[in-house]
Motif scaffolding. Sequence first.
Motif, mmCIF file in Angstrom:
data_model
loop_
_atom_site.group_PDB
_atom_site.id
_atom_site.type_symbol
_atom_site.label_atom_id
_atom_site.label_comp_id
_atom_site.label_asym_id
_atom_site.label_seq_id
_atom_site.Cartn_x
_atom_site.Cartn_y
_atom_site.Cartn_z
ATOM 1 N N GLN A 118 40.121 34.383 37.361
ATOM 2 C CA GLN A 118 40.766 34.207 38.370
ATOM 3 C C GLN A 118 41.380 32.816 38.644
ATOM 4 O O GLN A 118 42.446 32.724 39.412
ATOM 5 C CB GLN A 118 39.708 34.137 39.678
ATOM 6 N N CYS A 125 41.630 46.008 40.795
ATOM 7 C CA CYS A 125 43.406 45.434 40.336
ATOM 8 C C CYS A 125 44.039 46.568 40.373
ATOM 9 O O CYS A 125 45.186 46.444 40.981
ATOM 10 C CB CYS A 125 43.165 44.491 39.115
ATOM 11 N N ARG A 166 46.890 40.409 36.181
ATOM 12 C CA ARG A 166 45.468 39.856 35.895
ATOM 13 C C ARG A 166 44.542 40.740 35.041
ATOM 14 O O ARG A 166 43.340 40.715 35.106
ATOM 15 C CB ARG A 166 44.952 39.850 37.700
ATOM 16 N N ILE A 198 51.790 34.264 36.284
ATOM 17 C CA ILE A 198 51.150 35.445 36.962
ATOM 18 C C ILE A 198 51.931 35.312 38.593
ATOM 19 O O ILE A 198 52.104 36.328 39.265
ATOM 20 C CB ILE A 198 49.672 35.227 37.099
#
Length: 515
Positions: free
Chosen positions: A115, A387, A406, A445
């Motif tokens: 994360q 996700c 992710r 990201i």
Amino acid sequence: MERRVAIVGGGISGLLACKYTLSKGYRPIVFESETNIGGVWSRTIKTTKLQTPKEVYQFSDFPWPASVTDQYPDHQQVLDYLQSYARHFDLIPHIRFSSRVVSIDYEGTSDEVMQTWSLWGGNGEPFAQGKWTITVDDTRNHSTQVYQAEFVILCLGRFSGTPNIPEFPPGKGPQSFDGTVIHSMDYADMDHTSAMEFIRGKRVAIVGLRKSAMDIAMECATVNGVENPCVVVYKTEHWNIPYFPTWMLFLYFNRFAELLVHKPGEGFLLSILATILSPVRLAFSKFVESYLRWKLPLAKLGMVPKHHFAEDMDSCLVAVAPDKFYDTIEKGSIILKKSMSIGFCKQGICIDGEVAPIKTDLVIFATGFRGVKKLKDIVLSPTFKACIMGSPTATVPLYRECIHPRIPQLAIIGFSESYSNLYTSELRCRWLAELLDGSFKLPSIKEMEEDISKWDEYMKHYTGKYYRRSCIGTLHIWYNDQLCKDIGWNTKRKHGFLSELFEPYGPVDYRATMQ
């Protein structure tokens, strides 16, 4: 150390992923649950034909054989073509048949650390520190084997595996019905002779009006005629066409057509141009609608859609109807019934506006598949499941429709839709092979998620409630341009300004000699 690549699925996307990872020196292993290749084409209705002209549905470096003269090859011709491709590029030795992947599980960095990443995989590389454990059932001897790979490519497709069955109120479901209820997937699993005997002499009702529903209805009509007409129950009329005329390719599959659409990430000038030219796109749509109303008895049958043709194009909902489909309706061998809901009773099904039930012996749900659920179910990690599912009010969050920002060391090919999934999957696999080879790196990201958000906005604007289909059909050139820019290829694939602007784009425009 050898970097192992595992591919789940031996359909079109799986074959392409195998071919292009081989071209970069990898030795992929392909897990295919069936005993042969072809994916959805290995288990489809015998009378089903290709929905787009074969020139649009072909490999860039492997043309259709001269023996296939039909513009819309049938199921067996498509399957033969795919098998010829696999043999030509020696892909079969890399495929493990009868190998059903039960689950994949990532071993490496903890969820908490992931994360905090700002780059995909922590370092922006396709091969990070972790690995995938792949649990596989051998369906021949019912044994289980475990494999490991540094990179996994999911080529599961979205038109097979997990049927979409409507939910019913208590007492109104199939359990209340004395007859038989199946999904179109079950029908497609039968060989043609068995399928014909299965429906012969039966009162058949089909729920749905997309491609598989129309194909099955025609087979029922052929076998049972007007004596036992097939009832087709549907919710919404869509613009189904008798074929893809060449002139339609010039209206929707060239760069000019895409200038009429607001595109994700477009600049100010392109945005202004799309706004100015939007009436042209509406005129194109109305022209096609007028042609279809003239060509087909839509008004007579109450089948004129209440929305514009362009909306179905944007949503990948335009289907090619079987030969003489509307003629068969007029003859009475197929009966159409519109209803926003259905329920089962002992004798058959009940629909809106009719007191008496439709008496039937067999109900076939041609209601599609739950492709997102299939993706979610194969991943063990609850975090990765969430996700993949993403928000229920957004598209499945894949960068370039391939990479979840992710989820490290994983690609998904063949999930989003276009009007030639073969052509689209090939370019994606070439893009992915270059990524694995280190030819380019993914952005951060944050940047990937911002790009995903822009595509989400586009799909919601143009496809409305069908945004979860992730259709890029009417922006496929713009989409391909992004892949080409990443790889470092020239985005302009034609010769000359007018050709570049007005000629339809197809697979041969992206052949390797034009990189």
